[in-house]
Motif scaffolding. Structure first.
Motif, mmCIF file in Angstrom:
data_model
loop_
_atom_site.group_PDB
_atom_site.id
_atom_site.type_symbol
_atom_site.label_atom_id
_atom_site.label_comp_id
_atom_site.label_asym_id
_atom_site.label_seq_id
_atom_site.Cartn_x
_atom_site.Cartn_y
_atom_site.Cartn_z
ATOM 1 N N GLY A 146 -11.722 -7.574 3.377
ATOM 2 C CA GLY A 146 -10.589 -8.421 3.016
ATOM 3 C C GLY A 146 -10.810 -9.387 1.580
ATOM 4 O O GLY A 146 -10.190 -9.525 0.778
ATOM 5 N N ALA A 147 -12.199 -9.800 1.545
ATOM 6 C CA ALA A 147 -12.546 -10.518 0.330
ATOM 7 C C ALA A 147 -12.547 -9.491 -0.998
ATOM 8 O O ALA A 147 -12.102 -9.906 -1.992
ATOM 9 N N MET A 148 -13.020 -8.168 -0.734
ATOM 10 C CA MET A 148 -13.018 -7.447 -1.818
ATOM 11 C C MET A 148 -11.585 -7.230 -2.307
ATOM 12 O O MET A 148 -11.153 -7.016 -3.259
ATOM 13 N N PHE A 149 -10.611 -6.726 -1.346
ATOM 14 C CA PHE A 149 -9.088 -6.795 -1.430
ATOM 15 C C PHE A 149 -8.577 -7.955 -2.191
ATOM 16 O O PHE A 149 -7.832 -7.669 -3.184
ATOM 17 N N LEU A 150 -8.988 -9.149 -1.640
ATOM 18 C CA LEU A 150 -8.424 -10.147 -2.298
ATOM 19 C C LEU A 150 -8.969 -10.279 -3.739
ATOM 20 O O LEU A 150 -8.027 -10.626 -4.453
ATOM 21 N N ALA A 151 -10.136 -10.153 -4.094
ATOM 22 C CA ALA A 151 -10.492 -9.884 -5.357
ATOM 23 C C ALA A 151 -10.160 -8.986 -6.176
ATOM 24 O O ALA A 151 -9.897 -9.266 -7.309
ATOM 25 N N LEU A 152 -9.442 -7.999 -5.773
ATOM 26 C CA LEU A 152 -9.132 -6.908 -6.352
ATOM 27 C C LEU A 152 -7.650 -6.819 -6.469
ATOM 28 O O LEU A 152 -7.154 -5.772 -6.821
ATOM 29 N N SER A 153 -6.846 -7.819 -5.890
ATOM 30 C CA SER A 153 -5.582 -7.671 -5.429
ATOM 31 C C SER A 153 -4.862 -7.542 -6.697
ATOM 32 O O SER A 153 -3.694 -7.121 -6.778
ATOM 33 N N SER A 154 -5.066 -8.054 -7.876
ATOM 34 C CA SER A 154 -4.393 -7.569 -9.166
ATOM 35 C C SER A 154 -4.555 -6.409 -9.752
ATOM 36 O O SER A 154 -3.536 -5.954 -10.441
ATOM 37 N N VAL A 155 -5.202 -5.612 -9.065
ATOM 38 C CA VAL A 155 -5.411 -4.343 -9.542
ATOM 39 C C VAL A 155 -4.573 -3.295 -8.703
ATOM 40 O O VAL A 155 -3.945 -2.362 -9.095
ATOM 41 N N VAL A 156 -4.334 -3.748 -7.389
ATOM 42 C CA VAL A 156 -3.727 -2.920 -6.520
ATOM 43 C C VAL A 156 -2.323 -2.843 -6.735
ATOM 44 O O VAL A 156 -1.649 -3.867 -6.798
#
Length: 156
Positions: A146-156
């Protein structure tokens, strides 16, 4: 964004999320093993399930653990991608909840089944307390994803 970019972003995000989750999961298990030594850790337990031998179990166990981490990283990422704006704040709590559910599945269904049918006596004889460590390890996996996804959420 074309289809290839969507697939590439999904796979890259899934791998990074899986790696972060695996790192935190491994840290929790390693930390817990310092206080409650167990005869066989999860990597060797999984590896020896396939190899039937503790001597050859570690490398194969890491391979299985890594592959499962990537596969579950894809599943968690897919589920997190279904959260639409403005609910991005739910990425971390949702992934922790998924990790908790995953951990309880492992604790109540997978560990007892494996312990009953495992070819290595040391794995069969481990107590249930190690299962609680795995619950917390899976919660940590979910938090890492979840932390990584949140950090990368602008990429997804």
């Amino acid at each position: 964004m074309n289809e290839l970019q969507v697939i590439t972003n999904f796979l890259a995000t899934s791998v990074l999320c899986g790696l972060m989750g695996l790192s935190l999961m491994t840290a929790v298990i390693s930390f817990a093993r310092r206080f409650e030594p167990v005869a066989v850790g999860p990597v060797r337990a999984v590896g020896s399930l396939f190899t039937g031998s503790m001597e050859s179990a570690k490398a194969f166990g890491w391979l299985v653990h890594f592959a499962a981490s990537m596969a579950f990283g894809m599943l968690y990422t897919f589920l997190l991608m279904s959260v639409t704006p403005p609910f991005e704040i739910l990425y971390l709590p949702l992934s922790i909840a998924i990790g908790a559910a995953h951990g309880f599945f492992v604790f109540f269904l997978l560990i007892p089944s494996l312990a009953e049918h495992h070819p290595i006596a040391a794995v069969r004889e481990q107590g249930g307390a190690i299962g609680l460590v795995y619950v917390f390890a899976h919660i940590a996996y979910g938090a890492g994803v979840g932390a990584m996804f949140l950090a990368l959420s602008s990429v997804v």
